[in-house]
Design an enzyme around this catalytic site. Structure first.
Site, PDB file in Angstrom:
ATOM      1  CE1 TYR A  54      -3.084  -2.973   0.060  1.00 14.38           C
ATOM      2  CE2 TYR A  54      -3.784  -2.356   2.254  1.00 14.38           C
ATOM      3  CZ  TYR A  54      -3.895  -3.179   1.150  1.00 14.38           C
ATOM      4  OH  TYR A  54      -4.823  -4.192   1.137  1.00 14.38           O
ATOM      5  CD1 TRP A 207      -9.987  -8.577   0.029  1.00 15.16           C
ATOM      6  CD2 TRP A 207     -10.515  -7.047  -1.530  1.00 15.16           C
ATOM      7  NE1 TRP A 207      -9.649  -9.080  -1.205  1.00 15.16           N
ATOM      8  CE2 TRP A 207      -9.957  -8.167  -2.184  1.00 15.16           C
ATOM      9  CE3 TRP A 207     -10.907  -5.961  -2.317  1.00 15.16           C
ATOM     10  CZ2 TRP A 207      -9.778  -8.241  -3.571  1.00 15.16           C
ATOM     11  CZ3 TRP A 207     -10.742  -6.022  -3.703  1.00 15.16           C
ATOM     12  CH2 TRP A 207     -10.192  -7.156  -4.314  1.00 15.16           C
ATOM     13  N   PRO A 209     -16.183  -3.920   0.689  1.00 16.56           N
ATOM     14  CG  PRO A 209     -16.713  -2.941   2.728  1.00 16.56           C
ATOM     15  CD  PRO A 209     -15.546  -3.403   1.917  1.00 16.56           C
ATOM     16  CB  ALA A 211     -17.957  -3.056  -5.471  1.00 16.95           C
ATOM     17  CD  GLN A 289     -16.038   8.523   1.399  1.00 20.78           C
ATOM     18  OE1 GLN A 289     -15.132   7.750   1.657  1.00 20.78           O
ATOM     19  NE2 GLN A 289     -16.158   9.114   0.213  1.00 20.78           N
ATOM     20  CG  ASN A 293     -19.140   3.701   5.057  1.00 21.98           C
ATOM     21  OD1 ASN A 293     -20.192   4.137   4.584  1.00 21.98           O
ATOM     22  ND2 ASN A 293     -18.010   3.726   4.394  1.00 21.98           N
TER      23      ASN A 293
END
Ligand code: NDP
Length: 314
Positions: A54, A207, A209, A211, A289, A293
């Protein structure tokens, strides 16, 4: 927040966790990433996901700085890394004993921790015998550098082989797999892996969730500015728009509206409904966000089996 056992282990992982792919360094700097991790932790998240690949290691450096600054006691959170894509040279990638040894030590340094709770083989490596990888991961466990090891996007056959080799040699097989799982991407998780959950007590840290954001409906009218598909180096994600099932996404929007929640929240709750999911790793490019979530769990009672079959039918 509820906590689920990670597979057959006694490790209690928060049902929602937080990851750094694409976002850390590329979209989130020190201040916002700190706010996000802090907010997540204060709301019960105990697992933070990372990988050597990453931002080419910079995501781990950033997370390490934040962990140091926030100074949570080490027994209150779980942190992971993954090895596979370390560098360009032949010794810097794959799942050889050497790369796993070097990659783990480098991740510990970047994250500024003494051990990793979870360590994943980020992809299968057909050029390294699975037994070598199984031994290397067990060695890291004996050295106290990692607690549990797992795989990411390995086939069921490869996971089975790792368990067979481990059993033959009295070693530990992979405890968990990290696959993509969401309303648009279901087959491997639900069909291919099905026999593994019971047989090996396989846990899952799933991972994307949403898309990569497709399920929020934000890409309905093309690619909005400042969305993930415009991040430099990740434009390839936009190719998914050519094959995406828009009917499914619109159906999610419709059902979410009827329930008074957002499509993101419904998509996350849909993942959580599956008992083979140990934790849903959230991604967010800003705090708003993340708040939305994480709030999904406050609406969990709205998503019953009838709603799930309405989503799955389309
Ligand atoms: P998601 O599918 O949830 O995508 C997250 C992205 O969607 C955000 O960065 C944001 O992108 C957008 N988004 C999220 N919430 C909202 C919202 N409420 N409203 C509008 N847009 C929203 O998860 P990720 O793909 O990020 O995956 C989560 C984690 O899983 C990663 O961080 C990583 O730790 C792990 N992972 C592991 C992989 C593996 O191979 N093992 C592969 C991929 C991820 P934006 O704002 O930029 O549009």
């Amino acid at each position: 927040m509820e906590y689920r056992n990670l597979g057959k282990s006694g490790l209690k992982v928060s049902e929602l966790s937080f990851g750094s792919w694409v976002t850390f360094v590329n979209q989130l700097g020190l201040k916002t990433a700190t706010n996000c991790m802090s907010y997540a932790y204060e709301h019960g998240v105990n697992f933070f996901d990372n990988a050597e690949a990453y931002a080419s290691g910079k995501s781990e450096i950033l997370m390490g700085k934040i962990l140091k600054k926030l100074n949570w006691t080490r027994d209150t959170y779980i942190v992971s890394s993954k090895a596979f894509w370390g560098g360009q040279l032949p010794t810097q990638k794959g799942l050889s004993k050497k790369h796993l040894h070097d990659a783990c030590n480098a991740a510990l340094k970047r994250l500024q921790v003494e051990y990793l709770d979870l360590y994943f083989c980020h992809r299968p490596d057909p050029e390294t015998p699975i037994i070598e990888t199984v031994y290397a991961m067990n060695d890291l466990i004996y050295q106290g550098k990692i607690l549990y090891w797992g795989t990411s996007e390995w086939s069921a056959k490869e996971i089975k082989k790792a368990h067979d080799e481990a059993e033959k040699n009295n070693l530990r097989g992979p405890l968990m797999e990290q696959p993509q799982y969401n309303i648009l991407h279901r087959d491997r998780f639900e069909k291919e892996y099905k026999p593994l959950y019971k047989k090996y007590g396989l846990g899952t840290t799933i991972w994307s969730p949403l898309a990569s954001g497709l399920l929020t409906g934000k890409y309905d009218k093309g690619i909005p500015k400042k969305s993930r598909f415009t991040v430099k180096g990740y434009e390839w994600l936009g190719e998914s728009l050519n094959s995406v099932d828009l009917k499914k996404i619109r159906n999610v929007q419709k059902i979410a509206t009827s329930l008074g929640i957002t499509p993101s929240q419904l998509s996350i709750l849909w993942c959580l409904k599956n008992e083979n999911v140990s934790t849903v790793i959230l991604g967010a490019s800003n705090l708003k966000q993340l708040k939305e979530n994480l709030d999904s769990i406050n609406h969990r009672e709205l998503v019953d089996n009838k709603i799930i079959s309405k989503i799955n039918k389309k």
